[in-house]
Design a protein around this motif. Structure first.
Motif: not given
Ligand code: ADP
Length: 853
Positions: A711, A713, A717, A734, A736-737, A775, A780
């Motif tokens: 991942e 993200l 972080r 953000l 996008a996720n 995204e 990304y």
């Protein structure tokens, strides 16, 4: 002497012949007589005429008309005349014995005089009124056949058949071995040899003579049949198709080959006019006219060509031959028409001609000049290319030896090779020599010679010549360039001087120059004496090669003198009177570093090789420039690196010393702060060393990210929180996720740290930094935006270079060694993404990178 063959049959008379001519009118008699004499005179025989004086005179006139010199013939005795009246006076009976003796005497004299034969003609018209002499006459004729001299004589006796009693004529028939009737000569089957005729012969032998005669006749008939069959067999077996036509050009018969070749049958052929046969391919007016003329004009033709697309044969070329055939027994005239298929022969001839033309064209268009010498070394052939290669027109060389055009000093070597070739036919000998063209200029020629005097199709010494002047020049250039390369050393300035000197020499210029851009100014290095080292040019744009520096002229530039020529302004051209400039930019990477140029005082053309040489030399300068730049870069790096390393070491050393010397006086809190600072300094050192190791891994191609699903993200972080802990204002947006991607988490984190640290480092301490995650279709995109000092447009790409720092960073207001972005780019690209810089609107930078989804 030529004469129309009125009676061709008379030609076959030979000594020993005795012939009786029955004529119907005196004109026929005279015609035969004249022909008979004419043939005899042609053979050089002695001629004797017994007859009437009036007829004799007529004969003489006719012979004269035919071109015989009658008077000298008479004078020589070749022609002689005896009047039959004198020989046989009317009142006296015919005396056979006297007449025979006379003939014997004449024959003997003829032999004594050396004539090949005696040709006698007796005009017997005088016997008409003397029927009393007929018996004696017949006896005389019979006796002639056994005269001892008969073998060397030809006797022709003329009788007017209308005037004589048939019973007497029958006697004459019995006594002459040959008979001439209506201009035809016949072997006389009714002839009786003298012994039999004169009665002293046995009836048994008479019988056997008659029976022999019968057998003879039958054998003759059989022979004729055989001959016909033989002829027919031949006609049927010859490969050529043949037709027999009648006078109306209708087919009487055709041979087997005709039916086979034209795939036809007798019923479609026989009886039909030739021009209606097949697809009327023989219906050609000119051919018809020729065929129609054959019988009336007794003519013939050969090789009349007819080209036709035959149904079964395809396109064929036939040659037609025709001649008249006479079938005597039926009294009809026929035509024999033969067909000769010459298609293949013509094709072969055509092919041969084509090949000949092909080889001719090959020689004539060959790049090399081809000449052929005879045994005395004189040109007997010169191909058109000699004009280009040797500088002479082909016809100017013919008859002259090649040695006339050579340098006398080189002649012994050339002659030696030539003599060797003469001694060893068929072997190839090579010589390189100079050759003088018709305009007096010299060229270097390579000649390959082969002595093919023994070769019947050539009978000459074949020489291939090639102009290798340019080749030679190029070779020399390569040598000089090599020498120059070998003399290059470690000193940049010396190397640049070597290059421009070589440039001047090889390109035969009056001066060479390297104009180099140094901090916006133009510095010149020239080959001019007394101007050692670079010197700055005050107004750089006056340099003739200035357009080369702007990068708009990547190819060689030639400038000639003339109105508004840049040479008018060029300080070197002005000072030294140069009228021609040739230049080429010196480029390395994508930057133009300067220009290499040559000046000339006179006009000259530039060859491809000249331009190539100039380009090679300018590349050599570019390599030197690159070396110089790398060396400078390395020096700068060492400066920066030692500074960067020394900084934390100094700090650590200072803090460690404080701890050691003031240990008693420090509070626990102060001690902890110092130890933390030492720890941070050690971290900084570790990071620097790790970065250096990374750079070295990249250089060796060993920076291999350990890709696995992860991942991104949480990683971002984590990095943002780290920076925030250091008290910086970083916000995360953000759009996008993002889910899991293929990545190396440690390396990915490294990139985010590099960008965040740079953003913080190159902005005021309180200005915020934004991190954004978006995204896109296949990837990304992460962006780090600061409001700091930004990056000039022209540096935007170079900041990703190894050890590159924007100018101001060099003065080290900020720490760093120009390794971060270099490492970041490598890591991102190894992940299959891209990284780039954009200016931020309102100031500052945006660094963006992508990671494939
Ligand atoms: P350094 O260790 O010197 O920062 P980097 O490779 O990370 O090396 O950066 C190369 C150079 O790019 C820096 O020296 C600086 O001149 C310029 N640079 C990098 N990031 C920024 C930024 N955010 N703003 C302005 N200049 C930057």
């Amino acid at each position: 002497m030529e004469r129309k063959d009125v009676i061709p049959e008379l030609k076959c008379l030979e000594p020993g012949d005795h012939l009786c001519h029955f004529y119907t009118d005196p004109a026929e008699r005279d015609e035969v007589a004249v022909t008979y004499f004419h043939l005899g005179l042609d053979r050089g025989e002695k001629i004797l005429y017994r007859g009437k004086a009036t007829t004799w005179r007529k004969i003489l006139v006719a012979l004269r008309r035919e071109g015989h010199d009658v008077d000298s013939l008479l004078a020589r005795g070749e022609l002689s005349f005896f009047d039959s009246r004198e020989a046989h006076p009317p009142g006296k009976p015919f005396d056979a014995r006297a007449a025979l003796e006379f003939l014997e005497g004449e024959a003997a004299q003829c032999a004594a005089e050396g004539w090949p034969a005696l040709r006698v003609l007796g005009d017997m018209s005088w016997v008409v009124d003397r029927s009393g002499d007929w018996k004696e006459m017949a006896r005389f004729e019979a006796e002639i056949n056994r005269l001892p001299s008969a073998k060397s004589c030809i006797f022709l006796c003329q009788f007017g058949s209308g005037l004589l009693d048939p019973s007497f004529q029958l006697e004459l028939l019995y006594t002459h071995p040959k008979v001439l009737v209506e201009k035809e000569v016949y072997d006389n089957v009714f002839y009786r040899p003298p012994g039999e005729y004169l009665g002293n012969m046995h009836s048994r032998s008479v019988l056997s003579h008659h029976l022999d005669n019968l057998k003879e006749r039958k054998r003759a008939l059989l022979q004729i049949d055989e001959a016909r069959e033989f002829a027919e067999a031949i006609v049927d077996t010859v490969r050529e198709p043949m037709l027999v036509l009648d006078a109306a050009l209708r087919v009487v018969s055709a041979n087997r080959s005709f039916y086979r070749t034209f795939r036809t049958m007798p019923e479609e052929t026989e009886g039909r006019p030739v021009y209606e046969l097949g697809e009327r391919q023989w219906d050609i007016p000119a051919l018809r006219r020729l065929l129609e003329e054959i019988i009336p004009l007794n003519s013939h033709f050969e090789g009349y060509p007819v080209e036709h697309e035959f149904a079964h044969l395809g396109k064929r070329v036939m040659l037609l031959n025709a001649r008249r055939l006479i079938r005597r027994e039926r009294g009809e005239d026929l035509i024999l028409l033969a067909f000769e298929d010459v298609t293949d022969r013509q094709r072969a001839v055509e092919e041969l001609r084509r090949r000949e033309e092909y080889f001719q064209a090959l020689v004539e268009n060959a790049f090399d000049a081809v000449t052929v010498l005879d045994g005395e070394a004189r040109h007997v052939y010169a191909s058109p290319s000699v004009e280009r290669v040797l500088g002479w027109r082909p016809e100017e060389l013919l008859g002259r030896t090649p040695f006339e055009f050579m340098d006398p000093e080189e002649l012994p070597a050339v002659l030696e090779a030539f003599m060797k070739g003469m001694e060893e036919p068929g072997t190839v000998h090579r010589v390189v020599h100079r050759w003088r063209g018709s305009d007096g200029t010299w060229r270097v020629v390579e000649s390959l010679g082969s002595n093919l005097l023994h070769e019947p199709s050539i009978r000459g010494v074949v020489i291939n010549c090639r102009d290798i002047t340019r080749h030679r020049l190029a070779e020399e250039r390569v040598h000089r360039l090599n020498r120059m390369f070998l003399s290059l050393g470690a000193d940049f300035l010396a190397n640049m001087e070597t290059v421009i000197r070589a440039c001047k020499e090889i390109l035969e210029g009056d001066a060479a120059v390297y104009a180099r851009l140094e901090e916006e100014k133009l510095a010149l290095l020239t080959t001019l004496p007394g101007e050692e080292g670079f010197f700055f040019l005050q107004e750089g744009d006056r340099f003739a090669g200035h357009p080369l520096l702007s990068g708009s002229h990547p190819r060689p530039l030639v400038i000639r003198e003339g109105a508004e020529s840049p040479l008018e302004e060029d300080p070197l051209a002005k000072a030294h009177g140069y009228s021609l400039f040739l230049g080429q930019p010196v480029i390395f990477g994508e930057r133009t570093k300067g220009a290499l140029g040559v000046y000339y005082s006179g006009e000259r053309p530039f060859s491809e090789e000249d331009l190539e040489t100039l380009i090679i030399l300018s590349r050599t300068l570019a390599v030197e420039e690159e070396r110089l730049a790398r060396e400078r870069g390395l020096k700068e790096f060492i400066d920066v690196a030692s500074h960067e390393l020394r900084h934390p070491i100094t700090l650590i050393k200072g803090f460690a010393l404080s701890l050691k010397e003031r240990n008693e006086m420090l509070s626990e809190r102060q001690k902890l702060d110092l130890l933390t600072a030492i720890d941070q300094g050690a971290d900084r050192l570790t990071r620097l060393v790790e970065n250096l190791l990374d750079v070295s891994r990249i250089e060796r191609g060993q920076l291999e990210p350990d890709l696995r699903p992860a991942e991104l993200l949480p990683l971002i972080r984590h990095a943002v929180n780290e920076i925030r802990t250091a008290g910086k204002d970083v916000s995360l947006h953000l759009k996008a996720n993002p889910g899991a991607c293929l990545l190396d988490p440690d390396r990915f984190l490294e990139v985010v740290y590099i960008l965040l640290e740079n953003a913080v480092k190159f902005s005021p301490s309180d200005s915020p930094v934004d991190v954004e995650v978006e995204e896109r279709e296949f990837e990304y995109m992460v962006s780090v935006t600061d409001r700091g000092i930004g990056i000039p447009e022209e540096e935007r790409e170079r900041i990703f270079d190894r050890f590159y720092q924007v100018e101001k960073a060099r003065y080290h207001s900020k720490p760093g060694m120009g390794m971060g972005l270099y490492i970041a780019r490598e890591i991102i690209e190894r992940h299959g993404g891209r990284i780039w810089h954009e200016p931020r609107e309102g100031g500052g930078s945006v660094f963006r990178f992508t990671i494939p989804r």
